[in-house]
Write an enzyme that holds these catalytic residues in place. Sequence first.
Site, PDB file in Angstrom:
ATOM      1  N   LYS A  28       0.927  -1.254  -0.020  1.00  0.00           N
ATOM      2  CA  LYS A  28       0.092  -0.084  -0.163  1.00  0.00           C
ATOM      3  C   LYS A  28       0.778   0.838   0.295  1.00  0.00           C
ATOM      4  O   LYS A  28      -0.342   2.243  -0.818  1.00  0.00           O
ATOM      5  CB  LYS A  28      -0.855   0.326   1.225  1.00  0.00           C
ATOM      6  CG  LYS A  28      -2.199   0.796   1.540  1.00  0.00           C
ATOM      7  CD  LYS A  28      -3.193   1.005   2.383  1.00  0.00           C
ATOM      8  CE  LYS A  28      -2.628   0.645   4.028  1.00  0.00           C
ATOM      9  NZ  LYS A  28      -2.705   1.955   4.651  1.00  0.00           N
ATOM     10  N   SER A  29       2.126   1.195   0.786  1.00  0.00           N
ATOM     11  CA  SER A  29       2.824   2.408   0.500  1.00  0.00           C
ATOM     12  C   SER A  29       3.304   2.880  -0.370  1.00  0.00           C
ATOM     13  O   SER A  29       3.772   4.212  -1.268  1.00  0.00           O
ATOM     14  CB  SER A  29       4.096   2.568   1.485  1.00  0.00           C
ATOM     15  OG  SER A  29       3.443   2.133   3.171  1.00  0.00           O
ATOM     16  N   GLY A 100      -5.310   7.747   5.676  1.00  0.00           N
ATOM     17  CA  GLY A 100      -4.106   8.177   6.561  1.00  0.00           C
ATOM     18  C   GLY A 100      -3.062   9.153   5.174  1.00  0.00           C
ATOM     19  O   GLY A 100      -2.574  10.255   5.401  1.00  0.00           O
ATOM     20  N   ARG A 128      -8.525  11.918  12.851  1.00  0.00           N
ATOM     21  CA  ARG A 128      -6.516  11.891  12.938  1.00  0.00           C
ATOM     22  C   ARG A 128      -6.242  13.371  13.190  1.00  0.00           C
ATOM     23  O   ARG A 128      -6.251  14.224  12.340  1.00  0.00           O
ATOM     24  CB  ARG A 128      -6.636  10.634  11.944  1.00  0.00           C
ATOM     25  CG  ARG A 128      -7.593   9.831  11.838  1.00  0.00           C
ATOM     26  CD  ARG A 128      -7.217   8.663  11.289  1.00  0.00           C
ATOM     27  NE  ARG A 128      -5.675   8.359  11.036  1.00  0.00           N
ATOM     28  CZ  ARG A 128      -4.706   7.518  10.077  1.00  0.00           C
ATOM     29  NH1 ARG A 128      -5.818   7.050   9.491  1.00  0.00           N
ATOM     30  NH2 ARG A 128      -3.688   6.667  10.487  1.00  0.00           N
ATOM     31  N   SER A 173       7.238   8.850  12.282  1.00  0.00           N
ATOM     32  CA  SER A 173       5.514   8.838  11.608  1.00  0.00           C
ATOM     33  C   SER A 173       6.917   9.151  10.330  1.00  0.00           C
ATOM     34  O   SER A 173       7.482   9.841   9.789  1.00  0.00           O
ATOM     35  CB  SER A 173       5.342   9.995  11.473  1.00  0.00           C
ATOM     36  OG  SER A 173       4.556  10.041  10.546  1.00  0.00           O
ATOM     37  N   ASP A 326       1.668  -1.460  11.838  1.00  0.00           N
ATOM     38  CA  ASP A 326       0.293  -1.814  11.550  1.00  0.00           C
ATOM     39  C   ASP A 326       0.482  -2.963  11.931  1.00  0.00           C
ATOM     40  O   ASP A 326      -0.681  -3.199  11.340  1.00  0.00           O
ATOM     41  CB  ASP A 326       0.526  -1.540   9.802  1.00  0.00           C
ATOM     42  CG  ASP A 326       0.393  -0.090   9.851  1.00  0.00           C
ATOM     43  OD1 ASP A 326       0.200   1.055  10.048  1.00  0.00           O
ATOM     44  OD2 ASP A 326       0.361   0.414   8.393  1.00  0.00           O
TER      45      ASP A 326
END
Length: 449
Positions: A28-29, A100, A128, A173, A326
Amino acid sequence: MPHDTLPQPAVARRSAGLSGTIRIPGDKSISHRSLMFGGLAAGETRITGLLEGEDVLNTGKAMQALGATIRKIDDEWIVRGTGNGGLLAPETPLDFGNAGTGCRLTMGLVGSYDFKTTFVGDASLSKRPMGRILDPLRRMGTQVSAATGDRLPVSLHGPGVASPLTYRVPMASAQVKSAVLLAGLNAPGMTTVIEPVMTRDHTEKMLAGFGAALSVEIDAAGVRTIRLEGQGKLTGQTIDVPGDPSSAAFPLVAALIVPGSDITIRNVLMNPTRTGLILTLQEMGADIEMLDRRMTGGEDVADLRVRSSALKGVTVPAERAPSMIDEYPVLAVAATFAEGTTIMQGLDELRVKESDRLSAVAEGLKLNGVDCIEGIDMLTVQGRPDGKGLGNAGGAKVSTHLDHRIAMSFLVMGLASEHPVTIDDSAMIATSFPDFFAMITRLGATIET
Ligand SMILES: O=C(O)C1=C[C@@H](OP(=O)(O)O)[C@@H](O)[C@H](O)C1
Ligand SMILES: C=C(OP(=O)(O)O)C(=O)O
């Protein structure tokens, strides 16, 4: 998914040993970034293996609204970008749904442009925190308007000329690191991001692949300094997206805890910033064999053969959290079937995901009869290797809080627990793993929707 869809409950039942081979869908990233960087670069980017989950498709729509053209021919996505600095003002708000990553990285990408962009999302994304992106953007000269604090909907209007920034990322992050670097692409001069704790490095690696002038320096304490020269040329690339280790985590843990299982998961990304779960499960005694380790598109990839294993509780150190951030919900499920206690530390970031994952996991485990303790930033789980005594008569129903990873984790739990586990809504699974039901049932899992 559309914001007004009815909930779709699902129930997972104790299953016989899982067997077979699956090929895990694209990461996904890397998929988000492929569409974003392809949409920004000059010329054509051709992508195979793209994850066609709702989160990524929303990023594609946003890039189209910003001037890129995107089409799919057979198995290939073809993106024609605007050229760095050439994004166009979108005519309507950009809707990122549940994502996000899509939202925060795009804020960085367009936040330095001299036009207005409005960002909206679903009920989960609208809760968020966006301040972590808005603060550095403000320092680059971006005007921010938000109706409620730092929550969506948010509108950004960049300055005529953005000021390049030196920014120390205040929490672990990759989204914050990436947003600042992407804003720097449209600022003259050098943008510098200091990353005290390493997070997934897809932005750095992929931007360099698209031709950005970017360097990474690592000091003796492991602090990374990433320097990006703004306003350089980016050129379209050919990308083969490797399989998502965060999705592979679900069939992987299912095979470990369902007795008699023996499965192979093909094409899993083995980038060390993403393999914390595999390391932890191996420490717990998991039988995970890495087959055919190879390089695909500049990334280390392997096939994983997984056999059901007697797991032992472990302590997972806080430093490992970024490489498995995750995966904690499904690790907590694995811990439920391990002998002894598992302690997970450094989980503060779990509170600001699609749900407060720390409390959602603890709540779901307790409802299913598992002893666990939720700390401010830690979770302790007391295992029951035989899965007996789990669940109330008829099984407990878990609230997923619009969170795909909570949904899949508790379905995995139901495959090995004495009583079935029900989730209130499975619709969100399509945001990251639309093939989840087809794949897990093909392996022999009993899940009804
Ligand atoms: O950069 C990315 O692609 C991601 C970074 C992580 O978020 P944070 O940066 O908030 O830790 C992760 O949880 C998310 O699923 C994907
Ligand atoms: C946290 C996640 O994604 P995002 O931040 O993109 O919503 C996730 O996929 O688990």
